[in-house]
Each structure stands twice: as structure tokens, then as C-alpha cells.
Write an enzyme that holds these catalytic residues in place. Structure first.
Site, mmCIF file in Angstrom:
data_model
loop_
_atom_site.group_PDB
_atom_site.id
_atom_site.type_symbol
_atom_site.label_atom_id
_atom_site.label_comp_id
_atom_site.label_asym_id
_atom_site.label_seq_id
_atom_site.Cartn_x
_atom_site.Cartn_y
_atom_site.Cartn_z
ATOM 1 N N ASN A 57 42.526 33.066 47.609
ATOM 2 C CA ASN A 57 43.702 34.089 47.073
ATOM 3 C C ASN A 57 43.139 35.186 46.363
ATOM 4 O OD1 ASN A 57 46.756 33.868 45.643
ATOM 5 N ND2 ASN A 57 45.645 35.432 46.541
ATOM 6 N N THR A 58 42.472 34.738 45.216
ATOM 7 C CA THR A 58 41.938 35.565 44.157
ATOM 8 C C THR A 58 40.745 36.523 44.823
ATOM 9 O OG1 THR A 58 42.837 34.230 42.434
ATOM 10 C CG2 THR A 58 41.299 36.103 42.057
ATOM 11 N N LYS B 127 50.996 21.883 50.276
ATOM 12 C CA LYS B 127 49.697 21.905 49.526
ATOM 13 C C LYS B 127 50.203 21.093 48.095
ATOM 14 C CE LYS B 127 46.063 24.334 47.032
ATOM 15 N NZ LYS B 127 45.636 25.614 46.687
ATOM 16 N N GLY C 290 40.158 30.947 40.704
ATOM 17 C CA GLY C 290 40.022 32.411 40.341
ATOM 18 C C GLY C 290 38.759 32.629 39.967
ATOM 19 N N ALA D 38 39.614 27.264 46.311
ATOM 20 C CA ALA D 38 39.289 27.451 45.053
ATOM 21 C C ALA D 38 37.749 28.082 44.886
ATOM 22 C CB ALA D 38 39.558 26.724 43.769
ATOM 23 N N GLY D 39 37.534 29.218 44.001
ATOM 24 C CA GLY D 39 36.105 29.333 43.685
ATOM 25 C C GLY D 39 35.470 30.204 44.560
#
Length: 260
Positions: A209-210, A100, A161, A187-188
Site C-alpha cells: 500500500n504505502t 485479511k 510502512g 508489508a515493508g
């Protein structure tokens, strides 16, 4: 079977999960198991996968024989830095070539630097890497990355995040409609409904992830995300009903009512 295909390999799960920000590797493993993810991202600069033999290694918690590793270039701000990082990852993982790429623009927003991303992608593809690439939600840049030879394009939903969800579904839809390689929202995402919406739009997968690691109960959130991605995909395949502005339609048909 409705599978996700990346670089010629099929995956049953359309949820990709990061391995950072957990309490320890035990919690990481528990969350990954609950998510059902088969592809896990690894920040080479922040996670030990053999660089330090005296510290616990992620390879023990998540054996590469059970999961597909996706080394990423989190923390890289130039094309050269990202290229060096992924070449190191290939050495550490015995020639592993699925990666990635992300090249960030600044440490505050973590917004992608698309100019440096394009430069790095060209070099990495020529160097034999199978590049999955994090980018902005710009349809033109997304198409250029596909033309370079990236095996998947990963536009952000909102800032890394942030948990703000999908802020521009219209751009995502254009990217989905125009590209032939998998489009993966990256993301997001903040909660399960964000993941479901991404899949309902027609995204091939979601990476997060987050949203999981930062939840009060990461294991339970991982399970929720698994269900959300599956439900969103099924809804997309089913084809939603047409929206009818200012026009009601009874759930039970009025024609042919049985007389009383």
C-alpha cells in the site's frame, strides 16, 4: 496460464494493492488501474464502504463487480476486536468471506501479535471465513496458520510502512519451501526491486500500500510495481543461473572459436 489461485479462485495479477493513504478515491482508482491488481485490501475501520451513507464510498470508485475486496483488520490489537471487525465487514459486503486478518502488537512498530493472530484465525476459519493472514516471518507460526486452515499466509518483509524491503530472505525462503498455501509478502516493500526480489524467491504474490500511495507519483509507481512483480515471477520460473564464487565464465564460449 500462470495464475495465482486463492481459495479456489484464479487471478491473473500477482500484485495485491491497498486502498488507503491516497489523496482521494479518484487517485485510488487510477493507481489500482495502473497496478493491474484484481484484489484490493480495505481497512474496515478507516474506509467508508457503506458505514456512513452521507460520505463518498469506496464501493463507487472500485465496484466489487470489478475487483475482489479483501477487508482487513488494520488497527486491531486483540483477537476479539479483529473477529468483530471482520464479521461487520461480512455484513456490509453481503456475506463476503475472503478476508485479511492482522492483529498488531503495538502502535509503534505495528509488528504482528502472533498469539492473538492464531486465536483469531481459529475462530474465523471455524466461522466460515477464508482467511488470508498477516504474520511475522517465523516459519513455525506460518505452518501453524496453514494447519489452522488459512487460505494464504502473508509474512512481513519488514515493518509496515517502513519501505525497508526484504530484511530476512532466509526465513521467507523456509516459509515458501514448507507451505502449500500461497505465500504472499505483506508489508515493508519500498520500491520495485523489493517486489521483484520477493517474487524471485518464489513468493506467490506481493501485497503493498504505502510503497505506491506514499510515492511522489503513485500512478507511475503502481505501474512500476506491476512490471516488477511480473518480471520477478518470470525470473523465478525461468530458474536463475548458478552463482559461481570467484569463478568467471565468459559470456561467449571460447571453445570452437573460428580461426582468423
Amino acid at each position: 496460464m500462470d495464475t495465482l489461485v486463492i481459495a479456489g479462485r484464479s487471478y491473473a495479477s500477482r500484485l495485491l494493492v491497498g486502498t488507503g493513504k491516497y489523496q482521494d478515491f479518484a487517485q485510488t482508482r487510477a493507481a489500482i488501474d495502473a497496478s493491474g491488481a484484481e484484489i484490493v485490501t480495505v481497512a474496515i475501520r478507516r474506509t467508508n464502504i457503506g458505514q456512513d451513507p452521507n460520505q463518498p464510498s469506496l464501493l463507487d470508485a472500485l465496484p466489487p463487480s470489478q475487483f475482489t475486496y479483501l477487508p482487513n483488520t488494520a488497527g486491531c490489537y486483540t483477537a476479539d476486536d479483529a473477529i468483530r471487525t471482520l464479521r461487520l465487514a461480512r455484513e456490509l459486503l453481503d456475506g463476503h468471506d475472503l478476508v485479511k486478518l492482522e492483529v498488531l502488537g503495538d502502535p509503534q512498530s505495528l509488528y504482528p501479535n502472533v498469539v492473538e493472530t492464531l486465536k483469531a484465525a481459529e475462530v474465523l476459519v471455524k466461522d466460515g471465513f477464508k482467511v488470508m493472514v498477516y504474520t511475522s516471518d517465523d516459519p513455525i507460526i506460518a505452518r501453524q496458520l496453514e494447519d489452522i486452515g488459512c487460505v494464504a499466509v502473508m509474512p512481513l518483509a519488514s515493518l509496515i510502512g517502513s519501505g525497508m524491503g526484504i530484511l530476512n530472505p532466509w526465513n521467507l525462503q523456509i516459509i515458501i519451501d514448507r507451505l502449500t498455501v500461497p505465500v504472499i509478502v505483506d508489508a515493508g516493500v519500498g520500491t520495485a526491486s523489493d517486489a521483484a526480489i520477493a517474487m524471485e524467491l518464489g513468493c506467490d504474490a506481493v501485497l503493498m500500500n504505502t510503497a505506491i500511495a506514499g510515492a511522489k507519483n503513485p500512478i507511475l509507481m503502481a505501474s512500476a510495481m506491476k512490471k516488477a512483480v511480473e518480471a520477478g515471477r518470470e525470473a523465478y520460473l525461468a530458474g536463475r543461473m548458478a552463482k559461481k564464487v570467484y569463478q568467471a565464465s565468459p559470456s561467449s564460449p571460447t571453445a570452437g572459436i573460428i580461426g582468423t
